[in-house]
Design an enzyme around this catalytic site. Structure first.
Site, mmCIF file in Angstrom:
data_model
loop_
_atom_site.group_PDB
_atom_site.id
_atom_site.type_symbol
_atom_site.label_atom_id
_atom_site.label_comp_id
_atom_site.label_asym_id
_atom_site.label_seq_id
_atom_site.Cartn_x
_atom_site.Cartn_y
_atom_site.Cartn_z
ATOM 1 N N LYS A 150 40.202 -29.364 43.277
ATOM 2 C CA LYS A 150 40.098 -30.784 43.625
ATOM 3 C C LYS A 150 39.420 -31.585 42.510
ATOM 4 O O LYS A 150 39.682 -32.788 42.348
ATOM 5 C CB LYS A 150 39.351 -30.947 44.955
ATOM 6 C CG LYS A 150 40.097 -30.351 46.147
ATOM 7 C CD LYS A 150 41.444 -31.031 46.366
ATOM 8 C CE LYS A 150 42.180 -30.539 47.578
ATOM 9 N NZ LYS A 150 43.482 -31.205 47.766
ATOM 10 N N TYR B 283 38.441 -24.034 45.806
ATOM 11 C CA TYR B 283 38.929 -25.323 46.321
ATOM 12 C C TYR B 283 38.319 -26.485 45.518
ATOM 13 O O TYR B 283 39.017 -27.416 45.114
ATOM 14 C CB TYR B 283 38.553 -25.423 47.803
ATOM 15 C CG TYR B 283 39.030 -26.658 48.520
ATOM 16 C CD1 TYR B 283 40.343 -26.778 48.958
ATOM 17 C CD2 TYR B 283 38.154 -27.707 48.794
ATOM 18 C CE1 TYR B 283 40.769 -27.904 49.641
ATOM 19 C CE2 TYR B 283 38.573 -28.839 49.476
ATOM 20 C CZ TYR B 283 39.876 -28.934 49.900
ATOM 21 O OH TYR B 283 40.300 -30.060 50.579
ATOM 22 N N VAL C 232 55.529 -26.370 46.788
ATOM 23 C CA VAL C 232 55.240 -27.257 45.651
ATOM 24 C C VAL C 232 54.475 -26.557 44.522
ATOM 25 O O VAL C 232 54.312 -27.114 43.444
ATOM 26 C CB VAL C 232 54.508 -28.554 46.086
ATOM 27 C CG1 VAL C 232 55.467 -29.496 46.800
ATOM 28 C CG2 VAL C 232 53.279 -28.271 46.928
ATOM 29 N N ILE D 157 37.747 -34.812 57.717
ATOM 30 C CA ILE D 157 38.767 -35.472 58.540
ATOM 31 C C ILE D 157 39.273 -34.438 59.551
ATOM 32 O O ILE D 157 39.574 -33.299 59.166
ATOM 33 C CB ILE D 157 39.944 -35.960 57.651
ATOM 34 C CG1 ILE D 157 39.438 -36.747 56.428
ATOM 35 C CG2 ILE D 157 40.950 -36.766 58.464
ATOM 36 C CD1 ILE D 157 38.600 -37.969 56.729
ATOM 37 N N ALA E 284 37.171 -26.405 42.489
ATOM 38 C CA ALA E 284 37.753 -26.398 41.133
ATOM 39 C C ALA E 284 39.094 -27.122 41.137
ATOM 40 O O ALA E 284 39.374 -27.962 40.272
ATOM 41 C CB ALA E 284 37.931 -24.959 40.656
HETATM 42 P P1 NAP Z 1 46.675 -29.342 56.831
HETATM 43 O O1 NAP Z 1 46.573 -29.897 58.207
HETATM 44 O O2 NAP Z 1 46.419 -27.890 56.604
HETATM 45 O O3 NAP Z 1 48.104 -29.761 56.236
HETATM 46 C C1 NAP Z 1 48.509 -29.347 54.954
HETATM 47 C C2 NAP Z 1 50.012 -29.260 54.926
HETATM 48 O O4 NAP Z 1 50.405 -28.783 53.611
HETATM 49 C C3 NAP Z 1 50.561 -28.246 55.950
HETATM 50 O O5 NAP Z 1 51.652 -28.802 56.641
HETATM 51 C C4 NAP Z 1 50.983 -27.071 55.067
HETATM 52 O O6 NAP Z 1 52.066 -26.336 55.574
HETATM 53 C C5 NAP Z 1 51.406 -27.797 53.789
HETATM 54 N N1 NAP Z 1 51.463 -26.875 52.655
HETATM 55 C C6 NAP Z 1 50.617 -25.852 52.365
HETATM 56 N N2 NAP Z 1 51.010 -25.215 51.248
HETATM 57 C C7 NAP Z 1 52.129 -25.840 50.812
HETATM 58 C C8 NAP Z 1 53.011 -25.626 49.714
HETATM 59 N N3 NAP Z 1 52.795 -24.657 48.834
HETATM 60 N N4 NAP Z 1 54.086 -26.444 49.577
HETATM 61 C C9 NAP Z 1 54.314 -27.436 50.464
HETATM 62 N N5 NAP Z 1 53.514 -27.685 51.532
HETATM 63 C C10 NAP Z 1 52.432 -26.894 51.706
HETATM 64 O O7 NAP Z 1 45.668 -30.108 55.835
HETATM 65 P P2 NAP Z 1 45.049 -31.591 55.887
HETATM 66 O O8 NAP Z 1 43.683 -31.481 56.456
HETATM 67 O O9 NAP Z 1 46.030 -32.558 56.442
HETATM 68 O O10 NAP Z 1 44.855 -31.826 54.319
HETATM 69 C C11 NAP Z 1 45.784 -32.556 53.519
HETATM 70 C C12 NAP Z 1 45.196 -32.723 52.123
HETATM 71 O O11 NAP Z 1 43.926 -33.408 52.215
HETATM 72 C C13 NAP Z 1 44.904 -31.396 51.421
HETATM 73 O O12 NAP Z 1 45.183 -31.529 50.041
HETATM 74 C C14 NAP Z 1 43.422 -31.200 51.640
HETATM 75 O O13 NAP Z 1 42.830 -30.393 50.646
HETATM 76 C C15 NAP Z 1 42.924 -32.647 51.569
HETATM 77 N N6 NAP Z 1 41.640 -32.842 52.228
HETATM 78 C C16 NAP Z 1 41.508 -32.675 53.583
HETATM 79 C C17 NAP Z 1 40.253 -32.889 54.167
HETATM 80 C C18 NAP Z 1 40.027 -32.746 55.647
HETATM 81 O O14 NAP Z 1 38.882 -32.952 56.072
HETATM 82 N N7 NAP Z 1 41.023 -32.444 56.448
HETATM 83 C C19 NAP Z 1 39.158 -33.229 53.364
HETATM 84 C C20 NAP Z 1 39.336 -33.379 51.999
HETATM 85 C C21 NAP Z 1 40.588 -33.191 51.439
HETATM 86 P P3 NAP Z 1 51.872 -25.018 56.498
HETATM 87 O O15 NAP Z 1 50.577 -25.080 57.175
HETATM 88 O O16 NAP Z 1 53.054 -25.045 57.374
HETATM 89 O O17 NAP Z 1 51.860 -23.872 55.536
#
Ligand code: NAP
Length: 244
Positions: A156, A152, A61, A185, A154
């Site tokens: 967000k 990160y 993306v 999370i 910046a």
């Molecule tokens: P995650 O488990 O690492 O999942 C992120 C997914 O995005 C993975 O499947 C990854 O694919 C995919 N991805 C990475 N780069 C991509 C790209 N260029 N194009 C398409 N897909 C891509 O992360 P999550 O914890 O579920 O986080 C989801 C969102 O919530 C993120 O934006 C994160 O910053 C935000 N967030 C999470 C938390 C938390 O505590 N977990 C807190 C605040 C915000 P691959 O791994 O296969 O590369």
């Protein structure tokens, strides 16, 4: 039937949102960066158990040409795009004085430019429909900053500005744009943190527990559904009271 596209939805928060929106009755367009992301993964089968249509689209993306082709395919396959969830994100944490230009650019590109790319191609579809919901995944790091996450934070924080600007531009077109700012999370992204980092965050959480992906998906369901019809340009923090 209405449809939703969720970026980075092979696992973690994106997969939980896809499952929840399927339960809500949306046809689901999954996205992730590679076919490998969907290996050993039953997300499509679980979504189809809700009786909705589900397709997966491989695209990075952060790349405009791949996003343009994906959005064209989703529109052809589903007929409409009613909900866009910009969820894909990565971390490349490190102290500012030692952060490489490569890691700065990569995080900005995947977390922030991806939101521009997706909105650039989905918004014209929603404008023609005169309706749509866009949900952008920010973070408490974007609201309050976080040591070791200069790049990160910046990306967000930028997503919050993009959400509010788009909400002002698109409100009269029937398109609501909101952001979610999760705290800690439990997902593969946070599993990567050290025990010391996890404890430091835990101590700040008023509810004294980490959040679940389902707790983010519940708010996404609200923002995608009819009960949030008069909500736009807002950032909803889901952090168990990590900051207030
Ligand atoms: P995650 O488990 O690492 O999942 C992120 C997914 O995005 C993975 O499947 C990854 O694919 C995919 N991805 C990475 N780069 C991509 C790209 N260029 N194009 C398409 N897909 C891509 O992360 P999550 O914890 O579920 O986080 C989801 C969102 O919530 C993120 O934006 C994160 O910053 C935000 N967030 C999470 C938390 C938390 O505590 N977990 C807190 C605040 C915000 P691959 O791994 O296969 O590369």
């Amino acid at each position: 039937m209405a449809s939703a596209i969720i970026t980075g939805s092979a696992r973690g928060i994106g997969a939980a949102i896809a499952l929840r929106l399927a339960k809500d009755g949306f046809d689901i367009a999954l996205n992730d960066i590679s076919e490998k992301s969907f290996e050993n993964n039953d997300i499509m089968e679980r979504i189809k158990e809700s009786g909705v249509k589900c397709e997966k689209y491989i695209a990075d993306v952060s790349k405009a040409d791949q996003v343009e082709a994906m959005v064209k395919s989703v529109k052809e396959d589903f007929g409409s795009i009613d909900v866009l969830v910009n969820n894909a994100g990565i971390t490349r944490d490190g102290l500012l004085a030692r952060m490489t230009e490569e890691n700065y650019d990569l995080v900005i590109s995947v977390n922030q430019k991806s939101v521009f790319n997706m909105m650039r191609y989905v918004v014209p579809v929603m404008m023609k429909q005169r309706s749509g919901r866009i949900i952008n995944m920010s973070s408490v790091a974007g609201l309050h900053g976080n040591a070791g996450q200069f790049n990160y934070s910046a990306s967000k924080a930028a997503i919050i500005g993009m959400t509010k600007s788009a909400a002002k531009e698109l409100g009269s077109r029937g398109i609501n744009v909101n952001a979610i700012a999760p705290g800690f999370i439990s997902t593969p992204m946070t599993d990567a943190l050290s025990d010391e980092q996890k404890k430091a965050i835990f101590d700040m959480i008023a509810m004294k527990r980490y959040g679940s992906v389902e707790e983010i998906a519940g708010v996404a369901s609200f923002l995608a559904g009819k009960d949030s019809s008069y909500v736009t340009g807002q950032v909803i923090e889901i952090s168990g009271g990590l900051s207030m």
